[in-house]
Design a protein around this motif. Structure first.
Motif: not given
Length: 462
Positions: A271-274, A294-295, A299-301, A411-413
């Motif tokens: 939910d924190l995508w906001l 994202m990081h 887990q995209t770091a 788009s984020w996915l």
């Protein structure tokens, strides 16, 4: 694992689909706008003209049965009468200062104010109370207004400090840009249908809205989300961003409502995508908050894979050196190759005699040498295999949760999928590359009489 995402799977999917219909790259703005309306908050859309800002507001109004809509372009010459209604002449006769508000902003459920920061102070001061308290001072009376969501639009951030309080009244602040080159062809070929009544399942009636807000009041945060919010506050402090206590509380209420709309009992870390659209006071801060999400959540770091890539390359280079190494000085194989080529003649090409003799001209290595090379290669293969398993497991876990979230923008996915699938593919490629090298070491020519042991292959690890 590729996946194509669209609208949320929740009961709010039809409403979101109606907001997005025919609009390209507006998944973030549409989600922010719908969530803001469900929460009774206001949205600021930041971007140039012609990017569907007013169209989104009009579509929102059509989703609210019976809702009135108000729209104005503000300038420094705009007068209060244009927004709040003309003075009542009849009231003036009775020495009362009242406005006729029907059809103006105080009577609207959804409003769109373009170039919202260009209004003069008299208008902005009135708007402050109207947005925050949902009250309008009409003469001696303070009257409640039915406003559900005000959508403000601007080409730029307010520069005057006197506008900061008004800017803070917009809980969600969303950048909106023209479509990018990748979507330009689709833009030219996509028609935006004219206004039509939304389907019944897309409508947001009052009982449904009240039930959602009541449900949101019982949602909990949980330790994971509380920990992430603490890290978010530390990030704000490190980067010199001031976030008021009121905005933190408003953020939590919005997160709870988003969770309730998914029929969850607890706020999810997804939910924190906001965060970027609530906490970034200006567009320049947005990418930092996006990276934070994202990081920490997706887990995209970046992973330190450069050292492994250098190691695989070092083994390949060592194999090439050992394959090219000439036979020992006491071996006359090189002369035999020359003789074989002379016998075969220029027209004979690579005859079997030449091939066999050439192979014999290669340096031969002891069984100990080959075993040592294969063993060291196997050590690196084991590291890569373990990493590949770890990355595949992480990708399944992260992408499963991301795809299941009702509100995460497609788009984020797509970005998250690209990172995780790219990592898995990259490490799999290194594995295949190193496996070929291992087979090359195992296939080097052998001299059973030798007992030499090679120095280990070295590389500069990260």
């Amino acid at each position: 694992m590729p996946h194509n995402a669209s609208a949320p799977h929740s009961t709010w999917a039809p409403a979101l689909a109606e907001l997005e219909r025919g609009l390209l790259q507006r998944d973030v703005a549409a989600r922010a706008l719908l969530l803001a309306a469900l929460a009774g908050e206001h949205v600021l859309l930041l971007g140039p003209p012609g990017t569907a800002k007013s169209e989104l507001a009009r579509r929102l109004q059509r989703l609210l049965p019976g809702a009135h809509y108000f729209e104005r372009l503000l300038t420094r010459f705009t007068v209060p009468e244009e927004l709040f209604g003309p003075l009542s002449l009849r009231a003036l006769e009775d020495d009362r200062y009242e406005r006729l508000t029907e059809g103006y902003l105080p009577s609207a459920e959804v409003a769109f104010l373009d170039e919202v920061f260009k209004a003069n102070s008299a208008i902005l001061n009135t708007l402050l109370g109207l947005l925050h308290e949902r009250q309008f001072d009409n003469g001696s009376q303070r009257l409640p207004v039915p406003l559900v969501c005000l959508v403000g639009a601007s080409n730029e951030q307010p520069q005057d400090e006197s506008l900061l309080a008004f800017h803070d009244r917009f809980l969600l602040r969303v950048p909106v840009q023209p479509v990018d080159d990748a979507h330009f062809a689709a833009l030219l070929q996509t028609s935006v249908a004219s206004a039509a009544a939304p389907p019944a399942d897309a409508l947001i009636d009052r009982p449904r809205l009240d039930a959602l807000r009541e449900q949101a009041a019982h949602i909990t945060l949980g330790d994971t989300v509380l920990g992430l919010l603490l890290q978010a506050r530390q990030h704000a402090t490190r980067t010199g961003q001031s976030v008021s206590d009121r905005r933190w509380r408003q953020l939590v209420e919005l997160l709870k409502l988003q969770a309730a709309s998914r029929n969850a009992t607890e706020v999810s870390e997804w939910d924190l995508w906001l965060l970027p659209f609530v906490l970034a006071a200006e567009p320049a801060h947005g990418p930092g908050w996006t990276d934070f999400f994202m990081h920490h959540v997706a887990q995209t770091a970046p992973l330190p894979l450069d050292g492994l890539e250098r190691a695989v390359t070092a083994f390949e280079q060592q194999l090439d050196i050992e394959r090219r190494a000439p036979a020992d000085a006491q071996d006359d194989s090189a002369g035999k190759v020359a003789l074989a080529k002379s016998i075969a003649g220029p027209a004979a090409g690579e005859s079997e005699m030449v091939r066999i003799t050439s192979e014999r001209a290669q340096r031969r290595y002891s069984p100990v040498h080959l075993a040592a090379r294969v063993a060291q290669t196997d050590e690196l293969l084991a590291r890569l295999q373990a990493l590949h398993v770890e990355l595949v497991t992480m990708a399944h876990s992260v992408l499963g949760a991301a795809r299941a979230h009702d509100w995460l923008p497609p788009s984020w996915l797509a970005q998250i999928e690209s990172v995780h699938l790219g990592r898995c593919t990259g490490v799999a490629s290194l594995l295949a590359q190193l496996q070929t090298t291992r087979e090359g070491f195992a296939g080097l020519p052998v001299d059973e009489t030798k007992v030499d042991r090679p120095a280990p292959v070295t590389w500069q690890d990260a």
